[in-house]
Write an enzyme that holds these catalytic residues in place. Sequence first.
Site, mmCIF file in Angstrom:
data_model
loop_
_atom_site.group_PDB
_atom_site.id
_atom_site.type_symbol
_atom_site.label_atom_id
_atom_site.label_comp_id
_atom_site.label_asym_id
_atom_site.label_seq_id
_atom_site.Cartn_x
_atom_site.Cartn_y
_atom_site.Cartn_z
ATOM 1 N N ILE A 97 0.895 -1.158 0.000
ATOM 2 C CA ILE A 97 0.000 0.000 0.000
ATOM 3 C C ILE A 97 0.926 1.198 0.000
ATOM 4 O O ILE A 97 1.702 1.381 0.940
ATOM 5 C CB ILE A 97 -0.904 0.076 1.255
ATOM 6 C CG1 ILE A 97 -1.968 -1.035 1.238
ATOM 7 C CG2 ILE A 97 -1.610 1.451 1.310
ATOM 8 C CD1 ILE A 97 -2.940 -0.990 2.428
ATOM 9 N N TYR A 98 0.906 1.947 -1.074
ATOM 10 C CA TYR A 98 1.749 3.139 -1.158
ATOM 11 C C TYR A 98 0.909 4.330 -1.576
ATOM 12 O O TYR A 98 0.040 4.199 -2.443
ATOM 13 C CB TYR A 98 2.882 2.946 -2.175
ATOM 14 C CG TYR A 98 4.009 2.095 -1.662
ATOM 15 C CD1 TYR A 98 4.895 2.592 -0.706
ATOM 16 C CD2 TYR A 98 4.198 0.796 -2.114
ATOM 17 C CE1 TYR A 98 5.936 1.814 -0.222
ATOM 18 C CE2 TYR A 98 5.233 0.015 -1.636
ATOM 19 C CZ TYR A 98 6.102 0.528 -0.696
ATOM 20 O OH TYR A 98 7.135 -0.233 -0.211
ATOM 21 N N ASN A 136 10.024 1.479 9.605
ATOM 22 C CA ASN A 136 8.959 2.295 9.016
ATOM 23 C C ASN A 136 7.829 2.433 10.050
ATOM 24 O O ASN A 136 6.775 1.803 9.930
ATOM 25 C CB ASN A 136 8.453 1.641 7.724
ATOM 26 C CG ASN A 136 7.472 2.524 6.968
ATOM 27 O OD1 ASN A 136 7.028 3.552 7.463
ATOM 28 N ND2 ASN A 136 7.125 2.110 5.771
ATOM 29 N N TYR A 143 -0.882 -0.182 10.787
ATOM 30 C CA TYR A 143 -1.432 -1.545 10.855
ATOM 31 C C TYR A 143 -1.837 -1.930 12.271
ATOM 32 O O TYR A 143 -2.855 -2.589 12.468
ATOM 33 C CB TYR A 143 -0.458 -2.552 10.239
ATOM 34 C CG TYR A 143 -0.333 -2.354 8.745
ATOM 35 C CD1 TYR A 143 -1.451 -2.498 7.912
ATOM 36 C CD2 TYR A 143 0.864 -1.986 8.154
ATOM 37 C CE1 TYR A 143 -1.366 -2.281 6.546
ATOM 38 C CE2 TYR A 143 0.963 -1.775 6.788
ATOM 39 C CZ TYR A 143 -0.156 -1.918 5.990
ATOM 40 O OH TYR A 143 -0.077 -1.708 4.642
ATOM 41 N N LYS A 145 -2.960 0.095 14.488
ATOM 42 C CA LYS A 145 -4.204 0.815 14.718
ATOM 43 C C LYS A 145 -5.377 0.049 14.099
ATOM 44 O O LYS A 145 -6.498 0.096 14.593
ATOM 45 C CB LYS A 145 -4.081 2.200 14.073
ATOM 46 C CG LYS A 145 -5.052 3.237 14.560
ATOM 47 C CD LYS A 145 -4.803 4.570 13.846
ATOM 48 C CE LYS A 145 -5.303 4.498 12.411
ATOM 49 N NZ LYS A 145 -4.896 5.609 11.562
#
Length: 174
Positions: A97-98, A136, A143, A145
């Site tokens: 996911i970017y 990161n 994630y 959260k």
Amino acid sequence: MANIEVRKITLIDINQLQKIGRQTFQETFSESNSEQNMKNYLEEVFSKEKMTAELNDENSEFYFATLENEVIGYLKINFGESQTELKDSKSLEIERIYVSKEFHGKSVGQLLYDKAIDIAKQKDAEYVWLGVWEENPRAINFYRKNGFVEFDKHIFKLGDDEQTDIMMKLKLSN
């Protein structure tokens, strides 16, 4: 925020996919990696051949997040044999996911993430998993959260640099 749309992409979108793929990877990781390692990685991972094979793979799907027809992020998910590890028929992997840097913090990642979870539920997956670089914190917090827990680690090679990915998973209650 204006209407951000999430749509599945196909081979005709390959140039845009290469562009957003290279751009977001560079934005995310260039400060922490040597120029040569980055260059080699981007050339290999986002080559026409590799992208074509991935877009043609029936066990992988790519989605764009677009705002007024501009691509601002993307999602890649894998199932079955196309998962990078685990390869469990009851799981779905979020491989990428970017989101473009200028759209960070505007819920674009959350929209792409929600799409992945919807698909996982449609496919009756029991859990969703992913690997995230240990350095990161933004991604790891995102994630966490969303309910992911760490379950393992693995080594990701970027050129001659070995990096540790934290593997995380989320059990789905269907």
